[in-house]
Design a protein around this motif. Structure first.
Motif, PDB file in Angstrom:
ATOM      1  N   ILE A  92       9.415  65.896  36.767  1.00  0.00           N
ATOM      2  CA  ILE A  92       8.750  64.802  37.555  1.00  0.00           C
ATOM      3  C   ILE A  92       9.658  63.708  37.830  1.00  0.00           C
ATOM      4  O   ILE A  92       9.658  63.253  38.984  1.00  0.00           O
ATOM      5  CB  ILE A  92       7.499  64.443  36.791  1.00  0.00           C
ATOM      6  N   PHE A  96       9.621  63.372  41.630  1.00  0.00           N
ATOM      7  CA  PHE A  96       8.666  62.421  42.394  1.00  0.00           C
ATOM      8  C   PHE A  96       8.990  61.270  43.102  1.00  0.00           C
ATOM      9  O   PHE A  96       8.552  60.891  44.226  1.00  0.00           O
ATOM     10  CB  PHE A  96       7.852  61.973  41.081  1.00  0.00           C
ATOM     11  N   THR A  99       9.568  62.297  46.869  1.00  0.00           N
ATOM     12  CA  THR A  99       8.522  62.414  47.590  1.00  0.00           C
ATOM     13  C   THR A  99       7.764  60.983  47.834  1.00  0.00           C
ATOM     14  O   THR A  99       7.279  60.850  48.819  1.00  0.00           O
ATOM     15  CB  THR A  99       7.469  63.333  46.755  1.00  0.00           C
ATOM     16  N   MET A 246       1.150  62.370  50.392  1.00  0.00           N
ATOM     17  CA  MET A 246       1.982  63.023  49.151  1.00  0.00           C
ATOM     18  C   MET A 246       1.499  64.456  49.214  1.00  0.00           C
ATOM     19  O   MET A 246       2.454  65.172  49.025  1.00  0.00           O
ATOM     20  CB  MET A 246       1.493  62.288  47.985  1.00  0.00           C
ATOM     21  N   VAL A 261       8.380  67.021  45.249  1.00  0.00           N
ATOM     22  CA  VAL A 261       7.255  67.532  44.214  1.00  0.00           C
ATOM     23  C   VAL A 261       6.889  69.017  44.752  1.00  0.00           C
ATOM     24  O   VAL A 261       6.325  69.831  44.117  1.00  0.00           O
ATOM     25  CB  VAL A 261       5.885  66.801  44.051  1.00  0.00           C
ATOM     26  N   ILE A 280       2.094  67.311  37.989  1.00  0.00           N
ATOM     27  CA  ILE A 280       2.279  66.535  39.151  1.00  0.00           C
ATOM     28  C   ILE A 280       1.098  66.182  39.833  1.00  0.00           C
ATOM     29  O   ILE A 280       0.952  64.791  40.342  1.00  0.00           O
ATOM     30  CB  ILE A 280       3.076  67.434  40.002  1.00  0.00           C
ATOM     31  N   LEU A 283      -0.525  62.776  38.655  1.00  0.00           N
ATOM     32  CA  LEU A 283       0.111  61.707  39.065  1.00  0.00           C
ATOM     33  C   LEU A 283      -0.309  61.279  40.517  1.00  0.00           C
ATOM     34  O   LEU A 283      -0.555  60.116  40.770  1.00  0.00           O
ATOM     35  CB  LEU A 283       1.620  61.646  39.067  1.00  0.00           C
TER      36      LEU A 283
END
Length: 309
Positions: A92, A96, A99, A246, A261, A280, A283
């Motif tokens: 992650i 992350f 992204t 996202m 991600v 993921i 989050l």
């Protein structure tokens, strides 16, 4: 204000638990076995496979597995991937930020261009530029993101060779420019139409006629009175749109080979690594909840009549 924020934070707890449990249950229900997938086409002793499942806790009931996952998550432990033996927190941490960077770029493009087009069209309802905005937004709304992505890639990368067809450096905003435009195009269309409709409606409001009758400058009338009241529904949409960007980045990242991600979720689903997908997704759920809280607090800034007891 403090009590309201505390109450909203407490309300986030059951929402977060319910969302993560739903995602965890969906991964639990998927066919296949990640332990058997490690062997590939080779046959292994069933006793060895069952021993591995027991060590990983995969032989326990769904509620027990989710409880163990949730307690570890509270302590900051996302678990470990079965196949790669790599900590999920490390995966992650690598994916992350990429992204997030792409999402913020797309969000800035959506806010600046979308609100700008909506203001231009909303100040002149039923004009030529208003009808042009309507046509443009209809095209963007009706076109799937993967079609727009390949179309933009073909035009700007292969025909005009202005950008690279795929992202080679995820930290370079120049490489992320085209994916960000593709990612934010659908949201831009909704923001522009929502801004235009809200402004056209508020132009006929009594307080606008009063401001004009008082002889206030047009810049103050539009910038203070009209914009602040018209942006309340737009801010509501933008708050929830952060999470949508996202999740929508998964498709865009696949088209432009962005290692965020999207790629991590695809690989995890392919190997049935449920803990990675849930980590993921957890989050992303947190981003949704925090963005929703921030939007509610911004209401009081845009409209002084709103007060939180």
């Amino acid at each position: 204000m403090g009590r309201y924020v505390a109450r909203r934070l407490l309300q986030m707890i059951p929402v977060f638990i319910g969302s993560t449990f739903l995602i965890f249950s969906m991964m639990y229900a998927l066919p296949g076995d990640p332990v058997r997938a490690l062997a590939g086409e080779q046959s292994r002793d069933p006793a060895i496979i069952e021993a591995l499942r027991h060590d990983l806790g995969l032989d326990q009931p769904l509620l027990v597995q989710y409880w163990n996952y949730l307690t570890n998550l509270i302590q900051g432990d996302f678990g470990t991937e079965i196949a790669s033996k790599r900590p999920i927190a490390e995966i992650i941490a690598d994916a992350f930020p990429v992204t997030i960077r792409l999402t913020l770029f797309a969000f800035a493009f959506t806010v600046l261009v979308g609100i700008g087009l909506g203001v231009i069209a909303g100040l002149r309802p039923n004009s030529v530029r208003d009808k042009g905005l309507l046509t443009l937004t209809l095209v963007l709304i009706s076109m799937p993101s993967f079609v727009l992505g390949y179309l933009m890639q073909y035009i700007f990368a292969f025909q005009f060779q202005l950008v690279t067809p795929t992202v080679t450096d995820s930290e370079n905003f120049g490489d992320l420019f085209l994916p960000a435009i593709v990612l934010g195009s659908l949201s831009l269309a909704y923001v522009a139409r929502l801004t235009r409709t809200s402004m056209a409606e508020n132009l006929r409001a009594d307080y606008m006629r009063t401001a004009v009758a008082k002889g206030l400058p047009r810049r103050r009338i539009v910038g203070i009175h009209l914009m602040r009241n018209s942006l309340v529904p737009v801010v509501t949409f933008l708050g929830t749109d952060i999470g949508n960007l996202m999740t929508g980045a998964i498709v865009t990242e696949g088209i432009f080979n962005v290692k965020g991600v999207g790629l991590a979720i695809y690989e995890a689903l392919f190997r049935r690594e449920g803990a990675t997908v849930v980590g993921i997704a957890s989050l992303i759920v947190l981003v949704y909840l925090l963005a929703s809280l921030l939007v509610d607090l911004l209401y009081a800034v845009l409209d002084p009549r709103i007060r939180y007891a």
